[in-house]
Each structure stands twice: as structure tokens, then as C-alpha cells.
Write an enzyme that holds these catalytic residues in place. Structure first.
Site, PDB file in Angstrom:
ATOM      1  N   LYS A   1       0.801  -1.202   0.000  1.00 18.23           N
ATOM      2  CA  LYS A   1       0.000   0.000   0.000  1.00 18.23           C
ATOM      3  C   LYS A   1       0.850   1.275   0.000  1.00 18.23           C
ATOM      4  O   LYS A   1       0.542   2.224  -0.720  1.00 18.23           O
ATOM      5  CB  LYS A   1      -0.926  -0.068   1.213  1.00 18.23           C
ATOM      6  CG  LYS A   1      -1.083   1.182   1.956  1.00 18.23           C
ATOM      7  CD  LYS A   1      -1.613   0.878   3.316  1.00 18.23           C
ATOM      8  CE  LYS A   1      -0.532   1.223   4.311  1.00 18.23           C
ATOM      9  NZ  LYS A   1      -1.083   1.527   5.630  1.00 18.23           N
ATOM     10  N   THR A   2       1.930   1.291   0.762  1.00 11.89           N
ATOM     11  CA  THR A   2       2.788   2.476   0.775  1.00 11.89           C
ATOM     12  C   THR A   2       3.328   2.738  -0.623  1.00 11.89           C
ATOM     13  O   THR A   2       3.405   3.868  -1.090  1.00 11.89           O
ATOM     14  CB  THR A   2       3.957   2.286   1.753  1.00 11.89           C
ATOM     15  OG1 THR A   2       3.435   1.801   2.980  1.00 11.89           O
ATOM     16  CG2 THR A   2       4.684   3.590   1.996  1.00 11.89           C
TER      17      THR A   2
ATOM     18  N   ASP B   1      -3.797   8.214   4.317  1.00 12.06           N
ATOM     19  CA  ASP B   1      -3.425   6.834   4.634  1.00 12.06           C
ATOM     20  C   ASP B   1      -3.996   6.446   5.998  1.00 12.06           C
ATOM     21  O   ASP B   1      -4.339   7.316   6.792  1.00 12.06           O
ATOM     22  CB  ASP B   1      -1.891   6.733   4.659  1.00 12.06           C
ATOM     23  CG  ASP B   1      -1.436   5.287   4.692  1.00 12.06           C
ATOM     24  OD1 ASP B   1      -2.270   4.389   4.459  1.00 12.06           O
ATOM     25  OD2 ASP B   1      -0.241   5.058   4.949  1.00 12.06           O
ATOM     26  N   GLU B   2      -4.076   5.163   6.266  1.00 14.28           N
ATOM     27  CA  GLU B   2      -4.566   4.651   7.563  1.00 14.28           C
ATOM     28  C   GLU B   2      -5.905   5.286   7.931  1.00 14.28           C
ATOM     29  O   GLU B   2      -6.129   5.731   9.060  1.00 14.28           O
ATOM     30  CB  GLU B   2      -3.541   4.934   8.688  1.00 14.28           C
ATOM     31  CG  GLU B   2      -2.140   4.456   8.410  1.00 14.28           C
ATOM     32  CD  GLU B   2      -1.959   2.959   8.609  1.00 14.28           C
ATOM     33  OE1 GLU B   2      -2.983   2.235   8.743  1.00 14.28           O
ATOM     34  OE2 GLU B   2      -0.804   2.507   8.607  1.00 14.28           O
TER      35      GLU B   2
ATOM     36  N   GLN C   1      -7.227  -3.384  10.695  1.00 18.77           N
ATOM     37  CA  GLN C   1      -6.050  -2.833  11.360  1.00 18.77           C
ATOM     38  C   GLN C   1      -6.381  -1.575  12.150  1.00 18.77           C
ATOM     39  O   GLN C   1      -5.514  -0.763  12.445  1.00 18.77           O
ATOM     40  CB  GLN C   1      -4.960  -2.541  10.330  1.00 18.77           C
ATOM     41  CG  GLN C   1      -4.428  -3.814   9.679  1.00 18.77           C
ATOM     42  CD  GLN C   1      -3.267  -3.538   8.751  1.00 18.77           C
ATOM     43  OE1 GLN C   1      -2.226  -3.062   9.173  1.00 18.77           O
ATOM     44  NE2 GLN C   1      -3.462  -3.826   7.482  1.00 18.77           N
TER      45      GLN C   1
ATOM     46  N   ARG D   1       3.017  -8.498  10.782  1.00 19.38           N
ATOM     47  CA  ARG D   1       4.287  -7.788  10.579  1.00 19.38           C
ATOM     48  C   ARG D   1       5.394  -8.738  10.138  1.00 19.38           C
ATOM     49  O   ARG D   1       6.439  -8.315   9.664  1.00 19.38           O
ATOM     50  CB  ARG D   1       4.769  -7.098  11.872  1.00 19.38           C
ATOM     51  CG  ARG D   1       3.879  -6.026  12.482  1.00 19.38           C
ATOM     52  CD  ARG D   1       3.458  -4.988  11.512  1.00 19.38           C
ATOM     53  NE  ARG D   1       2.152  -5.310  10.948  1.00 19.38           N
ATOM     54  CZ  ARG D   1       1.656  -4.753   9.867  1.00 19.38           C
ATOM     55  NH1 ARG D   1       2.347  -3.861   9.216  1.00 19.38           N
ATOM     56  NH2 ARG D   1       0.467  -5.100   9.410  1.00 19.38           N
TER      57      ARG D   1
END
Length: 741
Positions: A32-33, A218-219, A249, A607
DNA sequence: CGCCGTACGGTTTTT
DNA sequence: CCGTACGGCG
């Protein structure tokens, strides 16, 4: 086209869909980044959008930094001018420039939670509420929630329906009043006031709406009402808004984040395009399946089909340790072995935990094994007392109305101005209706103003005059000094070094921190003094830690699960996988909070790239006393065939040290606390409950023991009762608990 | 007023 | 375990 090369079809679509509202639902490890940075690069390089017309908002400063680096990699100089930062940073900037439109002075200070607490204590005195009866903390958090929902004091007052809210309402009004008097904003104000600015000033609103042709957030699952409102306001004109998020998340609801903003988006922005990024590039199939096993048990989520082309990989290791030290020893031992054999560099490893306090045992073990590590979070640099003291001086110099900073420094180092004198000063200033600093300044004015004689005895007057003299002098000089020069002048005038070296056990270390602060301040050398000071202080307030030296490959990482969001590591240890730790004890009250703990667990697990190790301890020292917790329910939700279990053999002899720690050997002032000892102390083990046992209580009904701990020769049990009773903490000798099958 | 000792209480996560 | 609140003393 080279910005698009190497992207899968969904990612590519996410990059090139630049018209209208777009919602990107991005699973963990879905790149995504990369998508966001490539999208920015695409806008600039392919569509010719000037970078200054793009606004990209991230959740942390670290993420912003990383994103900026990546964009620069792609675009080089062409990316100059891009607005990229956290909501808080973006808002602070807007308020500095345009806050005047709603009466905000551009030199405002930004208050952190310590400052808020100081202020709230004054508020409670002012409105005559006993701080012992109503905790300032809970008032602050209620106010914070109201603010992040954009509720003003007046609006709050209208909706008051019980006694607590009544107090909050009064406190809120007074608190805002004091903030204004101090020319200060807290974190929530940064957002709330910016929303007010944009809604109230048509001129400002139009300017920003025109400017930002493209908005990216984002997020998004971690935005609150205020942040969502900002995103909407800023993108209203051009409607090119791209949000990225993943409801699974969402781990910041305690900070008023609401993942339902993701769903609102689709109704608020009609015709929004939804793009799913479901392919995972990070983890092994096994890790992914394990994590899905955990998250799938949450109600009311949209099931995603995460998949990967990666190998199945290793099973997830589940390790049972005897206690927290043993757990730390295990993790450190494995990592040390891998380093010795050259199998992996230290930077490949991360150890994650639920609460910061868990890092101590780990740090000790890492030091014993001589493993290089970096601790993320913990007591952050700018939180250290000596650093905060100096910052408070600087803030006072910049903005003399800031009475919170004044209170902090007026007797640091001690100059004989104690609580009583401060109280007098405060009252005197209030009576004459000037900020405390102004009142002090009147003491050295050539012509004393006629507003009432100062209420101080000669000795005290002297001390106060000396203080205000010093500060005023430094203030005058400050106009010609760079931040490090200013700091050094200040340090010398208040003899800060001597104060630290003589006054504290760890004076050397504190002094070293002070010098580090001077070094950080040197980054602002090039700016004009006033502006340098302002940006230095703003950065201190908004950036929680000093730029970590990116020595990725050289050190293992110790980090909370929250802080680990957005990161990845080849090998991840999640420690403390026990009931009451993860899920945290405080989340037993409500199913929503429990679901959030589950998401937190999911975030941690995802992660890991290659290897995931979950550990739990039979006994753990928490707040000094040992507790016995069963393994986390989340472990049971991992498909068993994906795991391998390990433990120290059951007859593992406890060494003397851990026996002593557990308190089996009598220690002065402490009661016997091992399970066996509690049994012995209470008599025959009749009353010694173990986690997992079913019990019945005459009033609360049936329940299950969640955890136990020794308390004053008695046993304290936490019991989750069925139905309305919920979770209770009970003392075994009083509560009439019966075993029940 | 500041310093020292002791008792006590509270402990999630962070921009 | 740790930091802080409070009481008594110099």
C-alpha cells in the site's frame, strides 16, 4: 511506463484512478505504501500536477518521512513543494498561517498531555472540584473525546445529563478559557480549531480547497470525526480524494478513531471507486493463514481473501515460558544464536509487546546476551524531565502568556519559590486580571503599576525579582541568538548543569540529554532567530522522538504492537500472549474493545515475513506482584496444524533468583505469593483458584476465573461472569465463590 | 521553604 | 516496580 512497472493490476488501477473519490482497501503487506507513493509520482510526472497542489496525510511522522523519501526517489527535485505530514502537523501549519482569521495568535504553544494535566489541575481548583473525587485524567479524556467529535463547550453543556458530565462541562469551559489565555492549543485543538477555521472563514476555505487538487489519506481506519471532517473539507472542491485503509487494522479507537469512517466514505462520496488490494507480498502462507484465523472471529467485518504466492514457510512457534524473565531469555537466546551463527543480522528481528512495561525484562536479556537493540517508544526523548524543563523555558521566552510553562520553570532549579508563593502569585495575577508572567514583570517595572501591592514578603519578593530578571534578560538577548546559542545562554544563566549534576543520581546522563537537545536545536541555525525558535518548538511538540538513526541492519527492534503498525520484519516475536495482557485486562468490559485487541494481535502477526514466534509465560511480574494468566485466547484461534508448540520442560528447576522474585522466599513487606504459597497461607488450597476454573457467586452468578494474584495474604481473582455482571475483581476470602463444573 | 522518609496508589496503546 | 503525595524536621 516506468512508474507503473512491477505493479499488479489492482495496484496499477489504484495508482492511475486519479479522478474522483477512491477507496483503497489494503490488506497487510499488500504494498500500500508503494501504491500511495507511486500514485503521487504518477500525478506529478504523468499528469503534470504541481506537487504543491497535492496533500498527502499519514498517520505518523515516521510514515511521512518514509513516504517523502520514497517520493523523492521516484521524482527527485520534481517533488519539491508537496504537502506531506500527519493531520496534526498539517493543521498546525495552517493555523500558524491563517489562524488569525478566527483569533488564534500565530505564536501559540502546543500542549502535550503533561501540560494538559497541569492545566486541568488548575481548572479543578478554579471550579472548586476536589481532584481526589473526580480524576483529572478521566475529565481530560472525556473532553478530548468531545473535542475530537467537534463538540464545543457550549454544545457539550446543552447535552449534560448526569453529575459527571456536569463537572466535565464546567471543566471543559474553563479549560478552553485557560488555553486561550495561555495562547496555547492542545492536540485536539489543532484538529478542532482547523475545522472551525475552514468552516468559518470562507476566504481561507476557498483558498485551500482551490489549492489541493488531490488529497490522499493513509490509515483511514484510524481517523476520528475531526480528521474525517478535515479530509472532506479540503477535498470538497475538486473531489479527488483517495483514502487507504483496512478495518482489520483499526487499533486506535481509544483515541476516538472510528473505522466506520471507511464505510461513511462510500455514502458521503457518491460513486466512490473501491479497489481491493488482497495479494500479500510480505508473509508466508502459514503466517497469513494464522493471522486470518485470529481476525476471522471478529463480528461484523468484511471478510477479505488475502492470498500470497509466497511459500508455506515455517510453522508458527508457540512457546510457553515459566515467567517473564524466562520468556525474555528465550527470545534473546534464540536471537543471539542466530547472530552467532551468522544466520541473520540483528536488524531482522523484532520483539513486540502489548505494553511498554514489558520492555524491561527484554532489555535486560538483550543486554546480557550483548544483542544490539533499539527500543522504540518507551520514555521518549522529549518526555525526559530535564529536556521538558528547558523546552518550557524556551516556550516561556517565546510566549510569556504560557503559564503552564511558567509554573514548570519558576522553581526549577529550586530558587526558594514554593507552592505557597506560587499560589499567591496565581491569585494576585488573577485578581488584577493579567497573566502571571505579566504580574511578575510588574515587580521590576521602573514605574510600579497601581494595581494592588504584591502579596510577598521581602525574601520572596527578592527571589521572584531575581527569577523574572533572568528570564527577561534572556528574552531580550534571544532575538539575536540561534536556538543552540539561546539554549546555552539559558543553561548558563540558570546554572542548569550544576543543578543536574548535583541534584540527581543520574546527573551525567541527564546532562548528556541536554547536550543532545542543543545538537537537535542546531538544525534550525539557518533560520531567522524568531522563526527558528518557533519551528524548533513546533517540531518538538509534534514529533515524538528524535530521528532514529536508521541503523536497521545493525539492531534488533523492541516495540509495542501499536507502534509496529506499518512496519515489517523477517522474524517477529510476540511476547506476553496471555489473557489479561493480550487481550489486555482493560478490554474485558466490552466486546468492541475485545475486538480491537484481536485486531492488535492481527496487526502484530502480519508484521512477520518469514517466522513468527508467540510466547506466553505461566507467571508474570506485573506491577511488582506475580500474576498467573492462561495463554491468550488468540493462540487458540490459530489453526493447530500451522503451529508447533514448545516449552521448557515442566520440571524445569526454578533458579533461586526467580524464586526470590516470585516471593516464595519471604521478603520484608511482601506476602507469600506463589500459587502454592497462597494455598498454604490461606489453608489447604481450598480457596486457591486457578485461571480457567468455573465458579459461582451468590450475586453475580456463574463465571470463569480470568486471572489470579496474591494480595495481602489473600488471593485476588478476576472473574468474568456471564451476562450483565461482567468482569469483577474479588478477594477470595470475602467473596463467596464456589467451584462449579 | 526545601529535604527526607514513608505510605500509597496506579499502571494500555500515541499524535 | 516506580513515581508521587504527604507529613515531619532542619
Amino acid at each position: 511506463m516506468d512508474i507503473l512497472s512491477g505493479l499488479n493490476p489492482a495496484q496499477r488501477e489504484a495508482v492511475v484512478s486519479t479522478r474522483g473519490p477512491v477507496l483503497i482497501v489494503a490488506g497487510p503487506g499488500s504494498g500500500k505504501t508503494r501504491v500511495i507513493t507511486h500514485r503521487i509520482a504518477y500525478l506529478v510526472a504523468e499528469e503534470g500536477v504541481p506537487p504543491w497542489r497535492v496533500l498527502a496525510v499519514t498517520f505518523t511522522n515516521k510514515a511521512a518521512r518514509e513516504m517523502r523519501d520514497r517520493v523523492t526517489d521516484l521524482l527527485g527535485q520534481a517533488s519539491e513543494g508537496l504537502t506531506l505530514g500527519t493531520f496534526h502537523a498539517v493543521c498546525a501549519r495552517m493555523l500558524r498561517i491563517d489562524g488569525g482569521a478566527i483569533g488564534i495568535d500565530r505564536s501559540f504553544a502546543i500542549y502535550d498531555d503533561d501540560d494538559q494535566m497541569t492545566l486541568m489541575k488548575r481548572v479543578l481548583i478554579d471550579i472548586a472540584v476536589d481532584a481526589k473525587r473526580v480524576s483529572p485524567r478521566s475529565i481530560l479524556s472525556t473532553i478530548s473525546k468531545a473535542k475530537s467529535e467537534l463538540t464545543t463547550p457550549a454544545e457539550y453543556a446543552r447535552a449534560v445529563s448526569d453529575y459527571f458530565q456536569e463537572i466535565v462541562s464546567r471543566a471543559y469551559a474553563r479549560y478552553q478559557q485557560l488555553l486561550e489565555q495561555n495562547t496555547a492549543l492542545d492536540f485536539d485543538d489543532l484538529l478542532m480549531r482547523t475545522v472551525q477555521l475552514l468552516s468559518q472563514s470562507e476566504d481561507v476555505r476557498t483558498r485551500y480547497q482551490e489549492r489541493y487538487l488531490h488529497v490522499l489519506v493513509d490509515e483511514f481506519q484510524d481517523t476520528n470525526v475531526a480528521q474525517y471532517a478535515l479530509a472532506k473539507l479540503l477535498s470538497e472542491k475538486h473531489r479527488n480524494i483517495c483514502i487507504v485503509g483496512d478495518e482489520d487494522q483499526s487499533i486506535y479507537s481509544w483515541r476516538s478513531a472510528d473505522y466506520r469512517n471507511l464505510l461513511n466514505f462510500q455514502t458521503d462520496f457518491e460513486g466512490a471507486k473501491t479497489i481491493l488490494l488482497e495479494q500479500n507480498y510480505r508473509s508466508t502462507q502459514t503466517i497469513l493463514d494464522s493471522a486470518q484465523g485470529v481476525i476471522r472471529r471478529n463480528q461484523g467485518r468484511h471478510d477479505k481473501v488475502l492470498w500470497t504466492e509466497n511459500d508455506r514457510g515455517l510453522p508458527v512457534t508457540i512457546f510457553e515460558a515459566q515467567d517473564d524473565e524466562d520468556e525474555a531469555r528465550f527470545a534473546a537466546g534464540e536471537i543471539a544464536a542466530a547472530l552467532r551463527s551468522g544466520e541473520r543480522p540483528a536488524g531482522d528481528f523484532a520483539v513486540m509487546y502489548r505494553i511498554n512495561a514489558q520492555s524491561r525484562a527484554l532489555e535486560e536479556a538483550f543486554m546480557r546476551e550483548a544483542i544490539p537493540y533499539r527500543l522504540v517508544g518507551g520514555t521518549r526523548f522529549y518526555q525526559r524531565r530535564e529536556v521538558k524543563d528547558l523546552i518550557a523555558y524556551l516556550r516561556l521566552i517565546q510566549n510569556p502568556t504560557d503559564s503552564v510553562s511558567l509554573l514548570r520553570v519558576i522553581n526549577t532549579p529550586t530558587r526558594g519559590i514554593g507552592a505557597k508563593a506560587i499560589e499567591e502569585l496565581w491569585r494576585w495575577a488573577q485578581n488584577t486580571d493579567v497573566p502571571p508572567y505579566e504580574a511578575l514583570r510588574a515587580l521590576i517595572a521602573p514605574v510600579r503599576p497601581a494595581n494592588g501591592a504584591p502579596p510577598f514578603r521581602a525574601g520572596m519578593l527578592n527571589a521572584l525579582v531575581r527569577f523574572i530578571d533572568t528570564i527577561e534578560q534572556v528574552r531580550e538577548e534571544s532575538l539575536g541568538l540561534t536556538p543552540p546559542e539561546l539554549l546555552n545562554t539559558l543553561i548558563e544563566r540558570i546554572q542548569f548543569r550544576r543543578y543536574l549534576m548535583d541534584g540527581f543520581e543520574d546527573g551525567e546522563e541527564r546532562w548528556a540529554n541536554v547536550q543532545e537537545l542543543v545538537t537537535v536545536a542546531a538544525q534550525y541555525d539557518a533560520l531567522e532567530p524568531r522563526e527558528a525558535l518557533a519551528s524548533f518548538l513546533e517540531n518538538v511538540a509534534l514529533v515524538s522522538d528524535v530521528d532514529e538513526l536508521e541503523q536497521r541492519s545493525a539492531a534488533a527492534t523492541l516495540i509495542t504492537l501499536h507502534a509496529a503498525k506499518g512496519l515489517e520484519f523477517p522474524v517477529v516475536y510476540m511476547v506476553g500472549m496471555e489473557e489479561a495482557v493480550l487481550p489486555h485486562i482493560r478490554s474485558y468490559d466490552s466486546p468492541e474493545q475485545m475486538e480491537e485487541e484481536r485486531r492488535l494481535c492481527y496487526v502484530g502477526m502480519t508484521r512477520a515475513r518469514e517466522r513468527l514466534v508467540l510466547t506466553h509465560a505461566r507467571r508474570r511480574a506485573l506491577m511488582g506482584t506475580p500474576v498467573f494468566n492462561p495463554p491468550s485466547r488468540f493462540i487458540k484461534d490459530i489453526p493447530e496444524q500451522l503451529t508447533e508448540s514448545r516449552s521448557r520442560s515442566d520440571d524445569f528447576p526454578l533458579d533461586r533468583r526467580s524464586i526470590a522474585r516470585a516471593g516464595v522466599l519471604p521478603r520484608p513487606g511482601r506476602v507469600p505469593v506463589s500459587a502454592q504459597d497462597v494455598a498454604a497461607a490461606i489453608g489447604g488450597g481450598e480457596r486457591n483458584f486457578q485461571p480457567g476454573e468455573r465458579v459461582r457467586h451468590p450475586k453475580f452468578g456463574e463465571g470463569i476465573i480470568v486471572s489470579t494474584r496474591a494480595n495481602g495474604g489473600d488471593q485476588e481473582v478476576t472473574v468474568a461472569f456471564k451476562g450483565e455482571s461482567g468482569v469483577k475483581r474479588l478477594m477470595v476470602s470475602y467473596a463467596r465463590l464456589e467451584r462449579h463444573s
